[in-house]
Design a protein around this motif. Structure first.
Motif, PDB file in Angstrom:
ATOM      1  N   GLU A  53       1.134  -1.081  -0.134  1.00  0.00           N
ATOM      2  CA  GLU A  53       0.080  -0.038   0.144  1.00  0.00           C
ATOM      3  C   GLU A  53       0.914   1.122   0.194  1.00  0.00           C
ATOM      4  O   GLU A  53       0.442   2.539  -0.554  1.00  0.00           O
ATOM      5  N   ILE A  54       2.151   1.087   0.577  1.00  0.00           N
ATOM      6  CA  ILE A  54       3.209   2.346   0.548  1.00  0.00           C
ATOM      7  C   ILE A  54       3.529   2.111  -1.032  1.00  0.00           C
ATOM      8  O   ILE A  54       3.747   3.295  -1.615  1.00  0.00           O
ATOM      9  N   LEU A  55       3.988   1.191  -1.340  1.00  0.00           N
ATOM     10  CA  LEU A  55       4.726   1.047  -2.820  1.00  0.00           C
ATOM     11  C   LEU A  55       3.973   1.607  -3.999  1.00  0.00           C
ATOM     12  O   LEU A  55       4.486   2.240  -4.807  1.00  0.00           O
ATOM     13  N   GLN A  56       2.662   1.185  -3.739  1.00  0.00           N
ATOM     14  CA  GLN A  56       1.546   1.686  -4.846  1.00  0.00           C
ATOM     15  C   GLN A  56       1.502   3.160  -4.971  1.00  0.00           C
ATOM     16  O   GLN A  56       1.010   3.681  -5.870  1.00  0.00           O
ATOM     17  N   SER A  57       1.771   3.975  -3.765  1.00  0.00           N
ATOM     18  CA  SER A  57       1.825   5.267  -3.913  1.00  0.00           C
ATOM     19  C   SER A  57       3.231   5.959  -4.308  1.00  0.00           C
ATOM     20  O   SER A  57       2.794   7.224  -4.539  1.00  0.00           O
ATOM     21  N   VAL A  58       4.196   5.568  -4.007  1.00  0.00           N
ATOM     22  CA  VAL A  58       5.588   5.714  -4.340  1.00  0.00           C
ATOM     23  C   VAL A  58       5.937   5.480  -5.813  1.00  0.00           C
ATOM     24  O   VAL A  58       6.719   6.196  -6.292  1.00  0.00           O
ATOM     25  N   PRO A 103      19.467  -3.263   1.127  1.00  0.00           N
ATOM     26  CA  PRO A 103      19.601  -1.734   1.303  1.00  0.00           C
ATOM     27  C   PRO A 103      18.529  -1.007   0.858  1.00  0.00           C
ATOM     28  O   PRO A 103      18.415   0.256   1.334  1.00  0.00           O
ATOM     29  N   PHE A 104      17.723  -1.502   0.237  1.00  0.00           N
ATOM     30  CA  PHE A 104      16.282  -0.694  -0.278  1.00  0.00           C
ATOM     31  C   PHE A 104      15.056  -0.918   0.585  1.00  0.00           C
ATOM     32  O   PHE A 104      14.070  -0.751   0.355  1.00  0.00           O
ATOM     33  N   THR A 105      15.190  -1.678   1.788  1.00  0.00           N
ATOM     34  CA  THR A 105      14.292  -1.905   2.717  1.00  0.00           C
ATOM     35  C   THR A 105      13.752  -0.439   3.339  1.00  0.00           C
ATOM     36  O   THR A 105      12.448  -0.293   3.258  1.00  0.00           O
ATOM     37  N   PRO A 106      14.565   0.508   3.645  1.00  0.00           N
ATOM     38  CA  PRO A 106      14.073   1.464   4.368  1.00  0.00           C
ATOM     39  C   PRO A 106      14.009   2.786   3.520  1.00  0.00           C
ATOM     40  O   PRO A 106      13.641   3.993   3.872  1.00  0.00           O
ATOM     41  N   ILE A 107      14.407   2.685   2.146  1.00  0.00           N
ATOM     42  CA  ILE A 107      14.397   3.932   1.447  1.00  0.00           C
ATOM     43  C   ILE A 107      13.698   3.578   0.189  1.00  0.00           C
ATOM     44  O   ILE A 107      13.473   2.430  -0.128  1.00  0.00           O
ATOM     45  N   ALA A 108      13.106   4.551  -0.495  1.00  0.00           N
ATOM     46  CA  ALA A 108      12.526   4.697  -1.652  1.00  0.00           C
ATOM     47  C   ALA A 108      12.865   5.818  -2.548  1.00  0.00           C
ATOM     48  O   ALA A 108      13.019   6.835  -2.399  1.00  0.00           O
ATOM     49  N   ASN A 109      12.616   5.762  -4.034  1.00  0.00           N
ATOM     50  CA  ASN A 109      12.799   6.648  -4.900  1.00  0.00           C
ATOM     51  C   ASN A 109      11.991   6.262  -6.234  1.00  0.00           C
ATOM     52  O   ASN A 109      12.486   5.695  -7.000  1.00  0.00           O
ATOM     53  N   GLY A 110      10.613   6.622  -6.222  1.00  0.00           N
ATOM     54  CA  GLY A 110       9.920   6.237  -7.215  1.00  0.00           C
ATOM     55  C   GLY A 110       9.351   7.384  -8.172  1.00  0.00           C
ATOM     56  O   GLY A 110      10.020   8.768  -8.161  1.00  0.00           O
ATOM     57  N   THR A 111       8.394   6.986  -8.974  1.00  0.00           N
ATOM     58  CA  THR A 111       7.972   8.224  -9.930  1.00  0.00           C
ATOM     59  C   THR A 111       6.471   8.959  -9.454  1.00  0.00           C
ATOM     60  O   THR A 111       5.783   9.375 -10.059  1.00  0.00           O
ATOM     61  N   GLY A 112       5.742   7.944  -8.303  1.00  0.00           N
ATOM     62  CA  GLY A 112       4.490   8.324  -8.074  1.00  0.00           C
ATOM     63  C   GLY A 112       4.361   9.559  -7.472  1.00  0.00           C
ATOM     64  O   GLY A 112       4.990  10.537  -7.354  1.00  0.00           O
ATOM     65  N   PRO A 113       2.818   9.847  -7.101  1.00  0.00           N
ATOM     66  CA  PRO A 113       2.438  11.030  -6.547  1.00  0.00           C
ATOM     67  C   PRO A 113       2.932  11.222  -5.327  1.00  0.00           C
ATOM     68  O   PRO A 113       2.660  12.577  -4.584  1.00  0.00           O
ATOM     69  N   PHE A 114       3.468  10.398  -4.596  1.00  0.00           N
ATOM     70  CA  PHE A 114       3.862  10.726  -3.260  1.00  0.00           C
ATOM     71  C   PHE A 114       5.402  10.113  -3.095  1.00  0.00           C
ATOM     72  O   PHE A 114       5.751   9.002  -3.489  1.00  0.00           O
TER      73      PHE A 114
END
Length: 635
Positions: free
Chosen positions: A89-94, A277-288
């Motif tokens: 549910e977090i990934l789908q917004s990020v 290393p990508f468990t606590p960080i994120a860099n997507g293209t989404g609205p949030f």
């Protein structure tokens, strides 16, 4: 919808979730009343038209911030690894995928990071045109190479704790479920990172090159071409999920991820969430964008002010921005606290276990009921000036089951869940559920009617097979277990398990622990009903019920230390294949150590089922599987 291991509630997967209402207040109706007034010293009855005060307006404390009070939290924010709903549910917004579902229509897909796609005449090659001008949250521009790399990375990272089996099969053949099989077809490398590193370098490179040849980027043409091993009907449905998310290759490499070389991929195989290393960080293209994640407390997303969407279908602001500035996922395991947050307006939505519905109902001012005939919600009806809106009746594609572990892992130092680890009245042996009579006894010793009535307030059905109702392979008339204390007793007495001094299981009894994920009172109730029913048959059967945090619960599942576990499945794609594979040969089949001979017998039938296009013939194949599963009684 999201797919996968089900924590119990999800922003994108809830049957009847109470939300903060946003409907306008009802217009007050004028009322005619009779008053007695004194006119010139004489009482006179006067007809007066009075307008009552307006009802309470539905409004959030802060309309720019959405607060969700929930139990559980993400296991990881790596789209290639996460395979549970709290993270999804977090990934789908990020993050975003090439295509996405067209709202409620599970068979229709709309462009997202791809503007269009073409499918070859043989239905094996998909060519996606990648949208231009899209930027990642760090400012890097999305390229076709990023998209291809994201899929390649996911497949090569593999591991059975991940969702990658859903992509391995269409790309490399029916029955394939992990990239390791391209290196060792015998399955000797499953989830073994060290063995993978030590594998034949030539085979490692060949496997990587096979992956790269199946997913090819053309930056000049602006396309990504994917070639499948065979036609795969639900391919778009599969890549529309979080594991189809596009990641920024440059950013991944900078943060110690795979560098894209076929000489190094094996160093990243079967990574675990705690080492990713990508468990606590994120860099997507989404609205949030991810603002921060404080494990055990909250995850906060903030608006992406540079979001690419400005089209009419986007329900955000006029410049492409979301109308919300922040989304806060508050980890609140205790229901009383979640309820208090709803009452105070400190939460806009909250997880409500079915047993707690009666306490939440008084807060509902507006109710929206699903109309199955129309396939949509009827117009919402205002009931009172209470602050919440209730959406109810929406059909779900999820289920809760009890999985019995055929070979419980007892590490050096012991496993408290199995007590003494012996059949001595104070524990159970590691092969306790390898005894078919014990498994059948547990099946007969669970009161489904009480569970559905009390834990789910009547809003559920007992399924008769792994497939769900109305799906190919499901038949309500198939043989299935029901609560029967007498048969439960008979099966326990038929068990061949003996104590060291020769006493039977029935005579000596046992002690064990059943775990559930903390905050999920539905699963807690399942465990308590099972414990109570077992004790009512024989008071020497002692079961303790314990709660574990969701990530810990998942890790224990994968480590196979749980004697049995209560978990759920939310389908990835609406097809029986997505139920039979995880339950028998994939995710859950592994975690409960199903016998190799059973899996060898079942696998050809599963392969036949997904290959067959005739629905009647498919149903006949799954009926064979249902009969074998009933005989094994693994769940």
């Amino acid at each position: 919808m999201s797919n996968k291991l089900w924590a119990g509630m999800s922003l994108f997967a809830v049957a009847s979730l109470i939300l903060a209402a946003c409907a306008p207040a009802a217009v007050p109706t004028p009322q005619t009343i009779v008053q007695t007034q004194i006119v010139a010293g004489t009482p006179v009855e006067v007809v007066v038209t009075a307008t009552p005060p307006p009802p309470k307006a539905f409004a959030a404390k802060d309309p720019t911030t959405f607060v969700y009070a929930k139990f559980g939290e993400a296991e990881t924010l790596d789209p290639a690894l996460d395979y549970e709903t709290a993270g999804a549910e977090i990934l789908q917004s990020v993050y975003e995928t090439l295509v996405f579902y067209n709202k409620e229509n599970t068979n229709d897909f709309v462009p997202q990071l791809a503007t269009e796609w073409k499918v070859s005449a043989d239905s094996k090659t998909y060519t996606f045109t990648i949208r231009k001008g899209v930027k990642f949250h760090n400012g890097d521009e999305l390229t076709p190479e990023d998209v291809a790399y994201s899929f390649q990375r996911g497949l090569l990272q593999g591991g059975t704790a991940s969702p990658q089996f859903l992509l391995v099969e269409p790309f490399f053949g029916i029955g394939m479920d992990d990239i390791s099989l391209l290196v060792d077809p015998e399955g000797g490398l499953y989830d073994d990172a060290e063995k993978m590193k030590a594998a034949d370098p030539a085979k490692l490179k060949a496997a990587c090159e096979q992956v790269k040849s199946a997913i090819v980027a053309d930056n000049a043409a602006g396309t990504v071409t994917m070639t499948l091993a065979q036609p795969w009907g639900p391919f778009l449905a599969t890549i529309a999920q979080t594991w189809g998310s596009a990641m920024d290759k440059k950013w991944v490499v900078e943060n110690k991820g795979w560098d894209g070389s076929c000489d190094t991929w094996q160093n990243f195989y079967a990574v675990t969430s705690e080492n990713d290393p990508f468990t606590p960080i994120a860099n997507g293209t989404g609205p949030f964008k991810l603002d921060h994640w404080t494990p055990g407390q909250e995850t906060v997303l903030v608006r992406n002010d540079a979001y690419w969407r400005t089209d009419a279908a986007w329900e955000g602001g006029p410049t492409g921005q979301s109308k919300l500035g922040r989304v806060v996922f508050k980890k609140v395991d205790e229901w009383g606290t979640r309820l208090a947050m709803l009452q105070a307006g400190d939460a806009d939505t909250a997880d409500v276990n079915r047993v707690d519905v009666a306490q939440a109902d008084p807060l509902v001012g507006e109710i929206c009921k699903w109309n199955n005939d129309k396939g949509a919600f009827d117009p919402c009806e205002v009931k009172s000036d209470a602050p919440l809106r209730l959406w109810i009746g929406f059909p779900q594609v999820s289920r809760t089951d009890v999985f019995l572990n055929f070979h419980i892992n007892v590490p050096e130092g012991g496993n408290p869940l199995v007590g003494s680890g012996q059949l001595d009245g104070n524990g159970i042996p590691s092969d306790f559920f390898a005894d078919e009579h014990v498994r059948k006894a547990f099946n007969y010793c669970f009161d489904w009617d009480t569970y559905i009535k009390d834990a789910l307030v009547g809003e559920a059905v007992q399924t008769t097979s792994i497939a769900i109702p109305a799906m190919i392979g499901y038949d309500a008339k198939d043989p299935h277990y029901t609560f029967d204390a007498k048969k439960c007793e008979e099966e326990f007495k038929a068990s061949t398990l003996k104590s060291k001094d020769g006493k039977s299981l029935w005579d000596i009894g046992f002690r064990m622990q059943i775990a559930y994920n903390t905050g999920n009172t539905v699963r807690q109730t399942v465990a308590e009903i099972l414990a109570s029913d077992l004790a009512s048959v024989n008071d020497k059967f002692q079961v303790e019920v314990i709660g574990l945090p969701w990530p810990t619960f998942l890790r224990n599942q994968r480590a196979k230390t749980l004697p049995l576990f209560i978990s759920g499945w939310l389908e990835d794609i609406h097809d029986p294949h997505n139920w039979y594979v995880p339950y028998l040969t994939g995710t859950y089949g592994r975690r409960q150590s199903l016998p190799d001979d059973f899996k060898a017998e079942i696998q050809p039938l599963i392969n036949q089922g997904v290959s067959e296009t005739d629905p009647v013939k498919r149903a006949a194949i799954y009926k064979q599987i249902n009969e074998k599963v009933y005989g094994l009684a693994p769940d």
